[in-house]
Design a protein around this motif. Sequence first.
Motif, mmCIF file in Angstrom:
data_model
loop_
_atom_site.group_PDB
_atom_site.id
_atom_site.type_symbol
_atom_site.label_atom_id
_atom_site.label_comp_id
_atom_site.label_asym_id
_atom_site.label_seq_id
_atom_site.Cartn_x
_atom_site.Cartn_y
_atom_site.Cartn_z
ATOM 1 N N UNK A 8 0.829 -1.212 0.000
ATOM 2 C CA UNK A 8 0.000 0.000 0.000
ATOM 3 C C UNK A 8 0.863 1.262 0.000
ATOM 4 N N UNK A 9 1.992 1.248 0.737
ATOM 5 C CA UNK A 9 2.860 2.420 0.756
ATOM 6 C C UNK A 9 3.494 2.646 -0.612
ATOM 7 N N UNK A 10 3.901 1.571 -1.281
ATOM 8 C CA UNK A 10 4.479 1.697 -2.619
ATOM 9 C C UNK A 10 3.462 2.270 -3.603
ATOM 10 N N UNK A 11 2.236 1.803 -3.501
ATOM 11 C CA UNK A 11 1.175 2.292 -4.390
ATOM 12 C C UNK A 11 0.904 3.768 -4.119
ATOM 13 N N UNK A 12 0.683 4.117 -2.863
ATOM 14 C CA UNK A 12 0.343 5.497 -2.516
ATOM 15 C C UNK A 12 1.503 6.443 -2.821
ATOM 16 N N UNK A 13 2.727 5.997 -2.586
ATOM 17 C CA UNK A 13 3.891 6.829 -2.898
ATOM 18 C C UNK A 13 3.945 7.171 -4.386
ATOM 19 N N UNK A 14 3.602 6.214 -5.235
ATOM 20 C CA UNK A 14 3.614 6.480 -6.671
ATOM 21 C C UNK A 14 2.526 7.478 -7.045
ATOM 22 N N UNK A 15 1.350 7.348 -6.452
ATOM 23 C CA UNK A 15 0.277 8.310 -6.711
ATOM 24 C C UNK A 15 0.671 9.692 -6.179
ATOM 25 N N UNK A 16 1.344 9.729 -5.043
ATOM 26 C CA UNK A 16 1.824 10.984 -4.454
ATOM 27 C C UNK A 16 2.755 11.712 -5.426
ATOM 28 N N UNK A 17 3.710 10.993 -6.019
ATOM 29 C CA UNK A 17 4.634 11.619 -6.959
ATOM 30 C C UNK A 17 3.894 12.178 -8.172
ATOM 31 N N UNK A 18 2.905 11.439 -8.646
ATOM 32 C CA UNK A 18 2.117 11.907 -9.790
ATOM 33 C C UNK A 18 1.241 13.097 -9.407
ATOM 34 N N UNK A 19 0.681 13.058 -8.200
ATOM 35 C CA UNK A 19 -0.210 14.135 -7.753
ATOM 36 C C UNK A 19 0.544 15.441 -7.539
ATOM 37 N N UNK A 20 1.814 15.369 -7.195
ATOM 38 C CA UNK A 20 2.616 16.589 -7.042
ATOM 39 C C UNK A 20 2.760 17.318 -8.375
ATOM 40 N N UNK A 21 2.718 16.566 -9.462
ATOM 41 C CA UNK A 21 2.844 17.151 -10.795
ATOM 42 C C UNK A 21 1.489 17.475 -11.415
ATOM 43 N N UNK A 143 5.433 -4.575 -7.907
ATOM 44 C CA UNK A 143 4.271 -4.722 -8.794
ATOM 45 C C UNK A 143 3.163 -3.750 -8.392
ATOM 46 N N UNK A 144 3.045 -3.475 -7.097
ATOM 47 C CA UNK A 144 2.074 -2.491 -6.629
ATOM 48 C C UNK A 144 2.394 -1.114 -7.196
ATOM 49 N N UNK A 145 3.666 -0.723 -7.141
ATOM 50 C CA UNK A 145 4.091 0.571 -7.663
ATOM 51 C C UNK A 145 3.829 0.671 -9.164
ATOM 52 N N UNK A 146 4.115 -0.410 -9.892
ATOM 53 C CA UNK A 146 3.944 -0.373 -11.339
ATOM 54 C C UNK A 146 2.471 -0.357 -11.741
ATOM 55 N N UNK A 147 1.624 -1.019 -10.974
ATOM 56 C CA UNK A 147 0.179 -0.949 -11.245
ATOM 57 C C UNK A 147 -0.306 0.486 -11.039
ATOM 58 N N UNK A 148 0.166 1.138 -9.974
ATOM 59 C CA UNK A 148 -0.205 2.537 -9.721
ATOM 60 C C UNK A 148 0.258 3.432 -10.864
#
Length: 317
Positions: A8-21, A143-148
């Motif tokens: 869950x942290x890997x997934x949310x971290x990836x969304x966080x990076x995208x949301x900053x942009x 795989x969680x990060x890449x799905x995100x």
Amino acid sequence: MQSLEFQRDSFIDQIYLSAKRNKDIFFLSADFGAPALDRFRRDLKNQFVHCGISEQNMVNVAAGLALEGKKVFMYAMAPFVTLRCLEQHKCCSAIMNLPINTIVAGIGLGYADSGPTHYATEDVGVLKNIIGSNIFTASDSESSKMIAKFLVNKNIFSFTRLERLPVKRIYNNKDLSLSDINSGYKLFKSKIKNKLKKNLIISNGYQIHRIFDLFEKKKIKYPDQFDIVDLFKNEPFPLKLIKTLNNYKNIVVIDEQIKNSSILSSLSTAVAENDNKFKIKGFYLTDNYVFDNGGREKLLNNNGLSISQINNYLNDL
């Protein structure tokens, strides 16, 4: 010893990076408890909505944001944001074809020993009957990060299924690509070079860790007779994978869902009209509500997913 990581942290971290942009990305939550969620809430407070313990209303809020052109991700415990919200997902997301992405944590018997109200053992079967749904299952943090990352770039209605507790890595940083996620699976090949392999195991999530563990501990007599598929996408079932199945004599499917919700059910439907040369065997949870305690492994062993029975079957192939 290999460290354990939260999907869950890997997934949310990836969304966080995208949301900053991208200020049009919003994250909704009906639950706290993830460090990555705390950072998102702190740093991007104008793009974060805490909906409280009201998952059905959270889907309604997500629909409202999506109708205003926002890209929405929402997060909660698996049974509460799937079965409890079924009508909202259908009417608010699917019928209007809104690109709302739901992240669910604690799939299968992941919330042992919390009882049947906290288990998600039939969620895939229910969700795949919502027209237009895309269902993903991560097996580790990578795989969680890449799905995100894949979902940020797609406008689809989706569910991503994650483990509650941290698990070992299966993949390194460069082992997966967006094309792997798009194809829906990753194939781990044995060393056998002949055209016709003997056996193929298809699994995902926590169960694929149990399978890899059997091979790592050398409990399989003829490991080179097996290829293994990590299935990222439960729905729609990957057509590319179906085309390769006739390269095998035996297909063994292992999934922490009841039969009608399992990978076996999806696979059987997908191949029903083909002239198949292979035999399919499925291991899945028994059709009953689990009230026992004793931890996840005990519950799995007592409810159709005994690791010793799986091991014995694989060794008999």
